[in-house]
Design a protein around this motif. Sequence first.
Motif, PDB file in Angstrom:
ATOM      1  N   GLU A   1       8.567   2.934   0.843  1.00 36.40           N
ATOM      2  CA  GLU A   1       9.305   3.891   1.647  1.00 36.40           C
ATOM      3  C   GLU A   1      10.701   4.197   1.117  1.00 36.40           C
ATOM      4  O   GLU A   1      11.282   5.224   1.472  1.00 36.40           O
TER       5      GLU A   1
ATOM      6  N   THR B   1       0.826  -1.216   0.000  1.00 34.17           N
ATOM      7  CA  THR B   1       0.000   0.000   0.000  1.00 34.17           C
ATOM      8  C   THR B   1       0.854   1.258   0.000  1.00 34.17           C
ATOM      9  O   THR B   1       0.350   2.351  -0.231  1.00 34.17           O
ATOM     10  N   SER B   2       2.159   1.097   0.281  1.00 38.62           N
ATOM     11  CA  SER B   2       3.076   2.229   0.243  1.00 38.62           C
ATOM     12  C   SER B   2       4.484   1.703   0.013  1.00 38.62           C
ATOM     13  O   SER B   2       4.768   0.521   0.238  1.00 38.62           O
TER      14      SER B   2
END
Length: 201
Positions: free
Chosen positions: A101, A98-99
């Motif tokens: 980094e 979902t993300s």
Amino acid sequence: MREIIVCTFLTLDGVMQAPGGPDEDPESGFEQGGWQKPVSDDEVGAATADWYEGSDAMLLGRKTYDIFASYWPTADPANPFTARMNGMRKYVASRTLTSVEWQNSTLLEGDIVDAVRRLKDSDGGDIQVVGSGDLAQTLMRHGLVDEYRLTIHPVIVGSGKRLFADGAIPTALEPVSASTTKSGTIVAVYRTNGAPGHDSY
């Protein structure tokens, strides 16, 4: 138009799974991880480093992204490749993340084939698909790969994920370059060139 370039390490029998270490990708019970280092040399490293010079982005599947993102942000800064890997733009294809980094990373949204077509139509340099076997095969099936950059190492492992797996789309290839390193690794670049011809002797 930007080009999609598949860059990967292969065994002589075409396996691309887990070249970097025993625990890199044990999926399906693969026990031959870490096969590359014993059959590699500094010429292989120099050749693959050169491949990155003409590209300004990487396209990664989730597994390869996870491996890279866990290593490069804290890798030795004295290694000139560390800054290159961290500084490049990364596009990540995943159905589960979902993300993302890791610096300069972007999670692609929606259908991956449509997303890659949009990337090809955007401004910028070439995009390298590094590792990411499942993603590479999806792109191959949809005619989105423009070039292959391969190191073919003198070792047979007998099983594992293959870049050109059963069901690969028949494709003619135009050789760009090929050389052999002191360890016996073949470093080869091929352009895709439509459908293969057929003839008889």
